[in-house]
Design a protein around this motif. Structure first.
Motif, PDB file in Angstrom:
ATOM      1  N   GLU A 240      -8.366   7.324  15.294  1.00 50.37           N
ATOM      2  CA  GLU A 240      -8.084   6.262  16.267  1.00 50.37           C
ATOM      3  C   GLU A 240      -9.211   6.177  17.303  1.00 50.37           C
ATOM      4  OE1 GLU A 240      -4.205   6.404  18.047  1.00 50.37           O
ATOM      5  OE2 GLU A 240      -4.586   4.580  19.225  1.00 50.37           O
ATOM      6  N   ALA A 241      -9.712   7.356  17.705  1.00 47.61           N
ATOM      7  CA  ALA A 241     -10.813   7.358  18.689  1.00 47.61           C
ATOM      8  C   ALA A 241     -12.031   6.640  18.111  1.00 47.61           C
ATOM      9  CB  ALA A 241     -11.159   8.794  19.067  1.00 47.61           C
ATOM     10  N   VAL A 242     -12.310   6.869  16.821  1.00 49.31           N
ATOM     11  CA  VAL A 242     -13.514   6.282  16.217  1.00 49.31           C
ATOM     12  C   VAL A 242     -13.303   4.805  15.868  1.00 49.31           C
ATOM     13  CG1 VAL A 242     -14.929   6.363  14.109  1.00 49.31           C
ATOM     14  CG2 VAL A 242     -14.425   8.465  15.346  1.00 49.31           C
ATOM     15  N   LEU A 243     -12.128   4.480  15.294  1.00 49.85           N
ATOM     16  CA  LEU A 243     -11.928   3.123  14.756  1.00 49.85           C
ATOM     17  C   LEU A 243     -11.305   2.153  15.761  1.00 49.85           C
ATOM     18  CD1 LEU A 243     -10.621   4.041  11.178  1.00 49.85           C
ATOM     19  CD2 LEU A 243     -12.916   3.284  11.793  1.00 49.85           C
ATOM     20  N   ARG A 244     -10.719   2.697  16.853  1.00 56.65           N
ATOM     21  CA  ARG A 244     -10.136   1.776  17.839  1.00 56.65           C
ATOM     22  C   ARG A 244     -10.842   1.935  19.187  1.00 56.65           C
ATOM     23  NH1 ARG A 244      -3.802   1.842  18.717  1.00 56.65           N
ATOM     24  NH2 ARG A 244      -3.729   0.222  17.126  1.00 56.65           N
ATOM     25  N   THR A 245     -10.733   3.149  19.803  1.00 60.89           N
ATOM     26  CA  THR A 245     -11.298   3.319  21.157  1.00 60.89           C
ATOM     27  C   THR A 245     -12.807   3.034  21.181  1.00 60.89           C
ATOM     28  OG1 THR A 245      -9.700   5.110  21.292  1.00 60.89           O
ATOM     29  CG2 THR A 245     -11.233   4.876  23.150  1.00 60.89           C
ATOM     30  N   HIS A 246     -13.536   3.603  20.193  1.00 55.59           N
ATOM     31  CA  HIS A 246     -15.000   3.431  20.197  1.00 55.59           C
ATOM     32  C   HIS A 246     -15.464   2.583  19.009  1.00 55.59           C
ATOM     33  CE1 HIS A 246     -15.343   6.408  23.390  1.00 55.59           C
ATOM     34  NE2 HIS A 246     -14.552   7.206  22.689  1.00 55.59           N
ATOM     35  N   ASP A 247     -14.597   1.670  18.570  1.00 57.53           N
ATOM     36  CA  ASP A 247     -14.899   0.819  17.411  1.00 57.53           C
ATOM     37  C   ASP A 247     -16.268   0.141  17.555  1.00 57.53           C
ATOM     38  OD1 ASP A 247     -14.512  -0.512  15.053  1.00 57.53           O
ATOM     39  OD2 ASP A 247     -13.255  -2.100  15.893  1.00 57.53           O
ATOM     40  N   HIS A 248     -16.569  -0.316  18.796  1.00 52.40           N
ATOM     41  CA  HIS A 248     -17.831  -1.039  19.014  1.00 52.40           C
ATOM     42  C   HIS A 248     -19.049  -0.141  18.805  1.00 52.40           C
ATOM     43  CE1 HIS A 248     -16.557   0.931  22.653  1.00 52.40           C
ATOM     44  NE2 HIS A 248     -17.785   0.854  23.121  1.00 52.40           N
ATOM     45  N   VAL A 249     -18.879   1.182  18.951  1.00 47.10           N
ATOM     46  CA  VAL A 249     -20.014   2.097  18.771  1.00 47.10           C
ATOM     47  C   VAL A 249     -20.185   2.461  17.293  1.00 47.10           C
ATOM     48  CG1 VAL A 249     -20.888   4.414  19.312  1.00 47.10           C
ATOM     49  CG2 VAL A 249     -19.722   3.082  21.077  1.00 47.10           C
ATOM     50  N   PHE A 250     -19.051   2.571  16.575  1.00 42.52           N
ATOM     51  CA  PHE A 250     -19.102   3.100  15.199  1.00 42.52           C
ATOM     52  C   PHE A 250     -19.023   2.006  14.132  1.00 42.52           C
ATOM     53  CE2 PHE A 250     -17.553   6.752  17.655  1.00 42.52           C
ATOM     54  CZ  PHE A 250     -18.456   7.715  17.226  1.00 42.52           C
ATOM     55  N   ALA A 251     -19.269   0.753  14.507  1.00 41.90           N
ATOM     56  CA  ALA A 251     -19.011  -0.345  13.563  1.00 41.90           C
ATOM     57  C   ALA A 251     -20.192  -0.689  12.670  1.00 41.90           C
ATOM     58  CB  ALA A 251     -18.564  -1.588  14.329  1.00 41.90           C
ATOM     59  N   SER A 252     -21.236   0.145  12.659  1.00 37.04           N
ATOM     60  CA  SER A 252     -22.361  -0.214  11.785  1.00 37.04           C
ATOM     61  C   SER A 252     -22.304   0.579  10.476  1.00 37.04           C
ATOM     62  CB  SER A 252     -23.693  -0.003  12.495  1.00 37.04           C
ATOM     63  OG  SER A 252     -24.677  -0.794  11.853  1.00 37.04           O
ATOM     64  N   ARG A 253     -23.217   0.268   9.584  1.00 37.61           N
ATOM     65  CA  ARG A 253     -23.304   0.980   8.304  1.00 37.61           C
ATOM     66  C   ARG A 253     -24.687   1.611   8.205  1.00 37.61           C
ATOM     67  NH1 ARG A 253     -18.056   0.817   6.895  1.00 37.61           N
ATOM     68  NH2 ARG A 253     -17.358  -1.168   6.016  1.00 37.61           N
ATOM     69  N   PRO A 254     -24.774   2.771   7.527  1.00 36.27           N
ATOM     70  CA  PRO A 254     -26.096   3.373   7.343  1.00 36.27           C
ATOM     71  C   PRO A 254     -26.987   2.527   6.450  1.00 36.27           C
ATOM     72  CG  PRO A 254     -24.346   4.725   6.343  1.00 36.27           C
ATOM     73  CD  PRO A 254     -23.680   3.531   6.938  1.00 36.27           C
ATOM     74  N   HIS A 255     -28.300   2.639   6.650  1.00 35.58           N
ATOM     75  CA  HIS A 255     -29.233   1.896   5.796  1.00 35.58           C
ATOM     76  C   HIS A 255     -29.238   2.514   4.398  1.00 35.58           C
ATOM     77  CE1 HIS A 255     -33.219   1.436   3.902  1.00 35.58           C
ATOM     78  NE2 HIS A 255     -33.024   0.171   4.237  1.00 35.58           N
ATOM     79  N   SER A 256     -29.326   1.660   3.388  1.00 35.59           N
ATOM     80  CA  SER A 256     -29.498   2.184   2.039  1.00 35.59           C
ATOM     81  C   SER A 256     -30.517   1.324   1.316  1.00 35.59           C
ATOM     82  CB  SER A 256     -28.128   2.185   1.326  1.00 35.59           C
ATOM     83  OG  SER A 256     -28.186   1.515   0.101  1.00 35.59           O
ATOM     84  N   LEU A 257     -31.477   1.997   0.711  1.00 34.50           N
ATOM     85  CA  LEU A 257     -32.534   1.269   0.001  1.00 34.50           C
ATOM     86  C   LEU A 257     -31.929   0.450  -1.145  1.00 34.50           C
ATOM     87  CD1 LEU A 257     -35.517   0.699  -0.593  1.00 34.50           C
ATOM     88  CD2 LEU A 257     -35.602   2.836  -1.875  1.00 34.50           C
ATOM     89  N   VAL A 258     -30.952   1.048  -1.841  1.00 35.36           N
ATOM     90  CA  VAL A 258     -30.310   0.339  -2.955  1.00 35.36           C
ATOM     91  C   VAL A 258     -29.626  -0.920  -2.425  1.00 35.36           C
ATOM     92  CG1 VAL A 258     -28.631   0.515  -4.819  1.00 35.36           C
ATOM     93  CG2 VAL A 258     -29.907   2.547  -4.114  1.00 35.36           C
ATOM     94  N   GLY A 259     -28.896  -0.759  -1.303  1.00 30.78           N
ATOM     95  CA  GLY A 259     -28.203  -1.901  -0.696  1.00 30.78           C
ATOM     96  C   GLY A 259     -29.200  -2.988  -0.316  1.00 30.78           C
ATOM     97  N   GLU A 260     -30.338  -2.561   0.242  1.00 29.56           N
ATOM     98  CA  GLU A 260     -31.355  -3.535   0.683  1.00 29.56           C
ATOM     99  C   GLU A 260     -31.832  -4.381  -0.504  1.00 29.56           C
ATOM    100  OE1 GLU A 260     -34.566  -1.644   2.935  1.00 29.56           O
ATOM    101  OE2 GLU A 260     -35.924  -2.988   1.834  1.00 29.56           O
ATOM    102  N   VAL A 261     -32.066  -3.738  -1.651  1.00 31.37           N
ATOM    103  CA  VAL A 261     -32.615  -4.482  -2.791  1.00 31.37           C
ATOM    104  C   VAL A 261     -31.511  -5.220  -3.557  1.00 31.37           C
ATOM    105  CG1 VAL A 261     -33.914  -4.287  -4.945  1.00 31.37           C
ATOM    106  CG2 VAL A 261     -34.500  -2.822  -3.005  1.00 31.37           C
ATOM    107  N   VAL A 262     -30.465  -4.470  -3.936  1.00 33.45           N
ATOM    108  CA  VAL A 262     -29.459  -5.074  -4.827  1.00 33.45           C
ATOM    109  C   VAL A 262     -28.597  -6.093  -4.075  1.00 33.45           C
ATOM    110  CG1 VAL A 262     -27.517  -4.581  -6.374  1.00 33.45           C
ATOM    111  CG2 VAL A 262     -29.403  -2.975  -6.223  1.00 33.45           C
ATOM    112  N   LEU A 263     -28.355  -5.838  -2.786  1.00 33.56           N
ATOM    113  CA  LEU A 263     -27.452  -6.729  -2.043  1.00 33.56           C
ATOM    114  C   LEU A 263     -28.210  -7.740  -1.172  1.00 33.56           C
ATOM    115  CD1 LEU A 263     -24.813  -4.032  -1.056  1.00 33.56           C
ATOM    116  CD2 LEU A 263     -24.610  -5.720  -2.858  1.00 33.56           C
ATOM    117  N   TYR A 264     -29.425  -8.010  -1.553  1.00 33.81           N
ATOM    118  CA  TYR A 264     -30.196  -9.107  -0.917  1.00 33.81           C
ATOM    119  C   TYR A 264     -30.373  -8.904   0.583  1.00 33.81           C
ATOM    120  CZ  TYR A 264     -29.037 -11.266  -5.366  1.00 33.81           C
ATOM    121  OH  TYR A 264     -28.877 -11.510  -6.703  1.00 33.81           O
ATOM    122  N   GLY A 265     -30.744  -7.730   0.995  1.00 34.10           N
ATOM    123  CA  GLY A 265     -31.099  -7.613   2.413  1.00 34.10           C
ATOM    124  C   GLY A 265     -30.647  -6.409   3.213  1.00 34.10           C
TER     125      GLY A 265
END
Ligand code: HEM
Length: 539
Positions: free
Chosen positions: A120-145
């Protein structure tokens, strides 16, 4: 592969010459330990200084890092994470950090969240801080960006794309309007099962349900069934080839310093580009087909029963979408919507075969609530089936097919539960462990007991819709699953139809208790053992 350390060695071996690079850090470590022995005094001083620093941090509660198990040089805690990471992480958390635990996987700092309070602390109280995703090279190429929603970092593009798919592609209204297509695909599966029943043959439940989920998604995206042309099969193959690459724990992410040497990066990029070319070939053709047919109407408002490509063409100007972004959003539906649904269904039918009492109770409800003579259970009929809903919920709880959700990323440093969490830390929420924890679900937490979700049950008011942090199958907060309505509607109607006209038996010589429920980890967890079942048309 036994664990992540072994996976690492395997990947190194398959990357030509890259394994030589492993020797470099080991050599440096040897050099360091030799140096420390030679100049012991200096090393002792350094250790005293480090201890003083730690004591100072402990006195100052805000600067404490979450607890960690002892780590190895270079690997960190990688050797402690086995082939089922959610199981290893639950066991480690039990010993080292029941709420929060900080690991180092290779050089990657990873925060593991293992209690509803911390989630709850991560997904509600500090949702704005933890709402990103890590970079992935595969994601960058296969998922267009990446231009999809699931892997996109938090920011303007993600906000716009998420709004588009939740308002136009996966809204409750569109999912509802799509019911006839869903019923049509369910009817095709029922037809296949009836043929097997007439021939006295067994069906492979995993194959049957994944081709159902695939055909359904293809129909949602393209608007018609291309089953007979074989186009659906091409998509299925592509999804099967894409998901293992996107599953995370890739060597270049765990050891970014190796990627810097270039060899690994080139290998991963080349593999990803080959995959992307295959996606391009299929998706470009589809979009062009739609453009040629629908261009004159593209400016008009999308209608409820339009297919996803048509909807994207209709809103592309409002949202300023490029062709690559359209393809990225379609990939969200293929990658997010097929394996998750089919694996959930397969685990559910396996549980029903292990629990004849639950199977009989469900069949009795479905059969008595469906009008006599009606071959397919319609979505209207489901409204009077509370036990079906309870079975679905119990399956989503016990067999959470996305046990660690999708990795989140901290965008700034913040304090959670008195611990300092630095910026740039990957966050894994062990929803699987939380949903099977006796502290929140009672002594029978590991058992499949749908009754807990119906009147008088201990969890009757507990929901998977993001407000109850002990039940996080679809996550919670701003990165919560965008396809939850689509998923639940699909699982419920298919499940009702599997048990409506058919009784199910195991192949001769097998009993329910022989069914092995072992899992294989991936972007979506699936069953390890093939599930062969013999359908019998109900008398
Ligand atoms: C039983 C089926 C499913 C399960 C268990 C499931 C679970 C999840 C989970 C755990 C997440 C990540 C939540 C987080 O990071 O906090 C997620 C994200 C997502 N899911 Fe699902 N999902 C299912 C079906 C679907 C379907 C059918 C679709 C689309 C048709 C879909 C589309 C998405 C998308 C687009 C995201 C990314 C959301 C974002 O990052 O903003 N999912 N899902």
């Amino acid at each position: 592969m036994a664990n992540l350390a072994e996976q690492f060695v395997h990947e190194m071996w398959t990357a030509p010459r890259a394994w030589l690079l492993l020797l470099l850090p080991l050599f440096l470590l040897l050099l360091r330990s030799w140096w420390a022995t030679l100049f012991g005094l200096g090393a002792n001083r350094a250790r005293d200084h480090h201890q003083q620093q730690q004591q100072q941090q402990q006195r100052d509660g805000h600067h404490r890092l979450p607890p960690s198990p002892p780590a190895l040089p270079v690997l960190g805690h990688l050797h402690l994470v086995g082939s089922l990471p959610h199981v290893s992480l639950r066991d480690l958390a039990g010993r080292h950090g029941p709420d929060l635990m900080l690991l180092r996987l290779g050089s990657l700092p990873v925060l593991v969240v293992s209690s509803p309070r911390a989630a709850e602390a991560v997904l509600r109280t500090h949702d704005h801080v933890f709402a990103s995703r890590p970079h992935s090279l595969v994601g960058e190429v296969v998922l267009y960006g990446p231009s999809d929603v699931g892997f996109a970092p938090h920011g303007d593009y993600w906000r716009r794309a998420r709004k588009l798919i939740t308002a136009h592609l996966l809204s409750a209204r569109r999912v509802q309007s799509f019911r006839h297509a869903r019923e049509g695909e369910v009817g095709a599966v029922v037809g296949r099962i009836a043929e097997a029943a007439a021939a006295g043959a067994a069906v492979d439940a995993g194959e049957l349900l994944s081709s159902f989920a695939n055909d359904l998604v293809c129909r949602a995206v393209m608007g018609a069934s291309f089953r007979s042309e074989g186009r659906n099969r091409l998509f299925r193959q592509l999804v099967c080839d894409t998901t293992p690459l996107l599953a995370g724990f890739n060597v270049e992410e765990l050891f970014p310093f190796l990627a810097r040497f270039g060899v690994l990066k080139k290998v991963v990029r080349a593999r990803s580009e080959r995959l992307r070319r295959r996606w391009d070939e299929l998706l470009d053709r589809l979009i062009q087909d739609h453009e040629s047919k629908y261009e004159p109407m593209a400016a008009s408002d999308p209608k409820d029963d339009d297919d996803f490509i048509h909807v994207l063409l209709s809103v592309r100007q409002d949202y300023g979408l490029t062709r690559d972004q359209m393809k990225g959003l379609l990939l969200d539906v293929f990658v997010g919507g097929i394996d998750s649904v089919s694996s959930t269904l397969e685990f559910t039918i396996a549980e029903l075969m292990r629990k004849p009492r639950v199977m009989e109770k469900l069949q009795a409800e479905v059969r008595s609530s469906t009008p006599t003579g009606q071959e397919i259970v319609s979505e209207d009929d489901l409204k009077s089936m509370p036990y079906l809903r309870a079975v679905t919920k119990e399956s989503l709880r016990v067999h959470n097919v996305t046990p660690l959700l999708a990795p989140h990323l901290s965008m700034a440093s913040c304090s959670v539960d008195g611990y300092a969490i630095p910026a740039g830390v990957q966050v894994l929420i062990n929803a699987w462990a939380i949903a099977r924890d006796a502290r929140y679900w009672g002594e029978d937490a590991e058992e499949f007991v749908p009754e807990r979700f119906i009147d008088g049950g201990s969890a009757v008011d507990v929901s998977f819709k993001g407000s109850d942090f002990q039940f996080l199958t679809f996550g919670s907060g701003r990165r919560m699953c965008a396809g939850m309505n689509f998923a639940v509607a699909t699982v419920e109607v298919m499940l009702a139809n599997l048990v409506h006209r058919f009784d199910w038996e195991l192949p001769p010589g097998k009993e329910g208790r022989d069914i092995d429920m072992s899992q294989v980890f991936g972007l979506v967890v699936r069953r390890k053992e093939k599930l062969l079942l013999v359908p019998k048309l109900r008398a």
